[in-house]
Enzyme design. Structure first.
Site, PDB file in Angstrom:
ATOM      1  N   TYR A 148     -14.133  11.387 -31.305  1.00 35.38           N
ATOM      2  CA  TYR A 148     -13.670   9.995 -31.338  1.00 35.38           C
ATOM      3  C   TYR A 148     -14.795   9.108 -30.846  1.00 35.38           C
ATOM      4  O   TYR A 148     -15.435   9.407 -29.845  1.00 35.38           O
ATOM      5  CB  TYR A 148     -12.440   9.827 -30.441  1.00 35.38           C
ATOM      6  CG  TYR A 148     -11.914   8.412 -30.377  1.00 35.38           C
ATOM      7  CD1 TYR A 148     -11.318   7.819 -31.493  1.00 35.38           C
ATOM      8  CD2 TYR A 148     -12.012   7.657 -29.208  1.00 35.38           C
ATOM      9  CE1 TYR A 148     -10.821   6.517 -31.438  1.00 35.38           C
ATOM     10  CE2 TYR A 148     -11.515   6.356 -29.143  1.00 35.38           C
ATOM     11  CZ  TYR A 148     -10.932   5.790 -30.257  1.00 35.38           C
ATOM     12  OH  TYR A 148     -10.447   4.502 -30.201  1.00 35.38           O
ATOM     13  N   ASP A 243     -22.844  10.041 -28.013  1.00 29.58           N
ATOM     14  CA  ASP A 243     -21.796   9.157 -27.522  1.00 29.58           C
ATOM     15  C   ASP A 243     -21.308   9.734 -26.192  1.00 29.58           C
ATOM     16  O   ASP A 243     -20.513  10.667 -26.153  1.00 29.58           O
ATOM     17  CB  ASP A 243     -20.657   9.057 -28.540  1.00 29.58           C
ATOM     18  CG  ASP A 243     -19.556   8.122 -28.073  1.00 29.58           C
ATOM     19  OD1 ASP A 243     -19.619   7.659 -26.920  1.00 29.58           O
ATOM     20  OD2 ASP A 243     -18.627   7.872 -28.865  1.00 29.58           O
ATOM     21  N   LYS A 271     -16.609   3.246 -20.160  1.00 32.93           N
ATOM     22  CA  LYS A 271     -15.792   3.836 -19.091  1.00 32.93           C
ATOM     23  C   LYS A 271     -16.478   3.753 -17.711  1.00 32.93           C
ATOM     24  O   LYS A 271     -16.517   2.670 -17.144  1.00 32.93           O
ATOM     25  CB  LYS A 271     -15.359   5.248 -19.488  1.00 32.93           C
ATOM     26  CG  LYS A 271     -14.546   5.163 -20.802  1.00 32.93           C
ATOM     27  CD  LYS A 271     -13.800   6.376 -21.248  1.00 32.93           C
ATOM     28  CE  LYS A 271     -12.903   5.999 -22.425  1.00 32.93           C
ATOM     29  NZ  LYS A 271     -13.121   6.723 -23.646  1.00 32.93           N
TER      30      LYS A 271
HETATM   31  C1  LIG Z   1     -13.212   5.952 -25.084  1.00 38.40           C
HETATM   32  C2  LIG Z   1     -14.274   6.317 -26.048  1.00 38.40           C
HETATM   33  C3  LIG Z   1     -14.831   5.388 -26.947  1.00 38.40           C
HETATM   34  C4  LIG Z   1     -14.265   4.010 -27.115  1.00 38.40           C
HETATM   35  O1  LIG Z   1     -14.413   3.236 -25.971  1.00 38.40           O
HETATM   36  P1  LIG Z   1     -13.442   1.960 -25.788  1.00 38.40           P
HETATM   37  O2  LIG Z   1     -13.938   1.340 -24.510  1.00 38.40           O
HETATM   38  O3  LIG Z   1     -12.062   2.490 -25.726  1.00 38.40           O
HETATM   39  O4  LIG Z   1     -13.669   1.075 -26.957  1.00 38.40           O
HETATM   40  C5  LIG Z   1     -15.892   5.779 -27.723  1.00 38.40           C
HETATM   41  N1  LIG Z   1     -16.395   7.017 -27.634  1.00 38.40           N
HETATM   42  C6  LIG Z   1     -15.900   7.936 -26.787  1.00 38.40           C
HETATM   43  C7  LIG Z   1     -16.529   9.285 -26.707  1.00 38.40           C
HETATM   44  C8  LIG Z   1     -14.810   7.622 -25.982  1.00 38.40           C
HETATM   45  O5  LIG Z   1     -14.295   8.558 -25.181  1.00 38.40           O
END
Ligand SMILES: *Cc1c(COP(=O)(O)O)cnc(C)c1O
Length: 429
Positions: A148, A243, A271
């Site tokens: 994701y 990511d 995060k």
């Molecule tokens: C949470 C997450 C996102 C998206 O971040 P948001 O702040 O919710 O837009 C993208 N990549 C990874 C790996 C994530 O865990």
């Protein structure tokens, strides 16, 4: 009654929320639909606990899905945010707070020479992908099934069956033309990866991966797989994007890039980097990042970007993490939880402070998808979730969401969860 008044029932609040908000929530997972529940409404939180509108205390093992590695309302982060508040909270000018945070990170993580702050992980990914396309002049992207990357159109794509194939959108509203430019490959499958680069390599602007996939269960990849991806990207002139929105500053200060020694071209964060305030960031070598406006031709901007409150809370958070003491403490807690779960004859996947209850034993070749999870536990998860909620414990609200420990959790909290799982298990038999 004002919605914020204590003592208001979740039932009343949810009925009112449904009238003014789609599904009553501002992010789908909060509806608790995957566990057959209805949302409770958190009024406040501190340490490892939430307090809901009915005055109930819940021991939290979800921790806002990752940002709160120090726990809720950590005093030092709160102090940094209060100081920031007194100085005003949005300037629309250059300011020293993002500079301090960028210098702090860049001095410790050499692959993040140049950093730009945005407002979410989604935005960080979206911007990094545009940058990769702008730099390479190519349009296709490679992502991995089960990873994701936020909700930008190009990333809402799942795998077709079998080998690497271009994607079909997971969401209505994603243009077919956008989906067609996203190639999806399975995790943990070197042959499929090689096939994918053989077919699409010259058109790939970037390959993006969660180096520790943690959004569809927890699927730690073999280092050889990540290494092969690094090599193939280099050989084909595609940028490798890690990511690290979850794994960054979580598995260790340097995230998976430090843990594996594999260097991405670009990295995305979110995060933890904002200490729980809305922040994302993307980073890479100076010559790549220089392709962004105002220096380069790739446009990217944000009215609220590098918000001073978030920058100062983020810096306070990273300063507390830097020494590594907290990571060692979290590993001890995580190991204790894993031992408790194994003692029940169950397995859980775990990396440091991240755990996935229905995760089976992590064996190579079983990490392509969450399909190897404990089917029984996964099927029984909604009941388990609701039983533990009744016992005052908030687990991740889906069998495919992972759990998070924080520095605010204690050994007693872990034992409390262990006891509740044991009681639930005994009841099931
Ligand atoms: C949470 C997450 C996102 C998206 O971040 P948001 O702040 O919710 O837009 C993208 N990549 C990874 C790996 C994530 O865990």
């Amino acid at each position: 009654m004002a919605a914020m008044d204590p003592g208001t029932s979740a039932e009343e609040l949810f009925a009112r929320a449904l009238a003014v908000t789609p599904g009553g929530v501002h992010s789908p997972v909060r509806a608790l639909a995957a566990v057959g529940g209805r949302p409770f409404f958190t009024r406040r939180a501190a340490g490892a606990c939430l307090e809901d509108s009915e005055g109930r205390r819940l021991l939290d093992f979800c921790m806002a899905f990752g940002p709160l590695i120090l726990g809720h309302a950590h005093p030092q982060v709160a102090a940094a945010a209060s100081c920031a508040l007194a100085d005003g909270w949005s300037y629309g000018t250059a300011e020293p707070y993002s500079l301090e945070l960028a210098e702090f990170i860049s001095a410790r993580l050499p692959w993040a020479e140049s950093i730009r702050f945005v407002n979410s992980g989604t935005e960080a990914v979206m911007s990094a992908l545009r940058l990769a396309r702008g730099i390479t002049g190519r349009e296709r992207l490679l992502k991995f099934s089960g990873c994701y990357h936020g909700h930008a159109d190009a990333m809402l794509i799942r795998a077709g069956s079998g080998l690497a194939t271009t994607g079909i959108a997971d969401s209505a509203g994603v243009p077919a033309a956008v989906a067609a430019d996203t190639v999806v490959a399975p995790l943990d499958d070197v042959a499929a990866l090689e096939d994918c680069f053989a077919r699409h390599g010259p058109q790939l602007a970037a390959a993006i991966i969660e180096p520790l996939p943690a959004n569809h269960g927890l699927l730690p990849q073999r280092p050889e797989f990540l290494q092969r991806l690094r090599e193939l990207c280099s050989r084909h002139g595609s940028l490798l994007i890690f990511d690290e929105v979850i794994s960054g500053f979580r598995v260790g200060f340097g995230g998976m890039a430090a843990a594996t020694g594999i260097r991405p071209d670009l990295v995305t964060w979110g995060k933890i980097i904002g200490g729980g305030f809305p922040v994302g960031a993307f980073a890479g070598p100076r010559e790549l990042m220089a392709q962004l406006a105002p220096l380069g031709r790739v446009y990217q901007a944000g009215t609220l970007s590098a918000n001073p409150l978030a920058m100062r809370a983020g810096l306070a958070t990273l300063q507390l993490l830097e020494s590594g003491v907290i990571y060692r403490q979290l590993e001890t807690l995580g190991a204790r939880l894993e031992a408790r779960i194994r003692a029940l004859g169950l397995h859980c996947a775990r990396v440091g402070s991240l755990f996935w209850l229905p995760g089976g034993p992590a064996r190579p070749g079983m990490l392509r998808s969450a399909a190897h999870c404990d089917a029984g536990l996964s099927a029984g998860y909604p009941q388990l979730f609701r039983r533990l909620l009744d016992a005052g414990i908030y687990l991740p609200p889906s069998p495919m969401e992972i759990g998070f420990l924080s520095a605010a959790h204690t050994a007693a909290d872990i034992d409390h969860l262990g006891d509740a799982l044991a009681a639930a298990d005994a009841e099931r038999d």
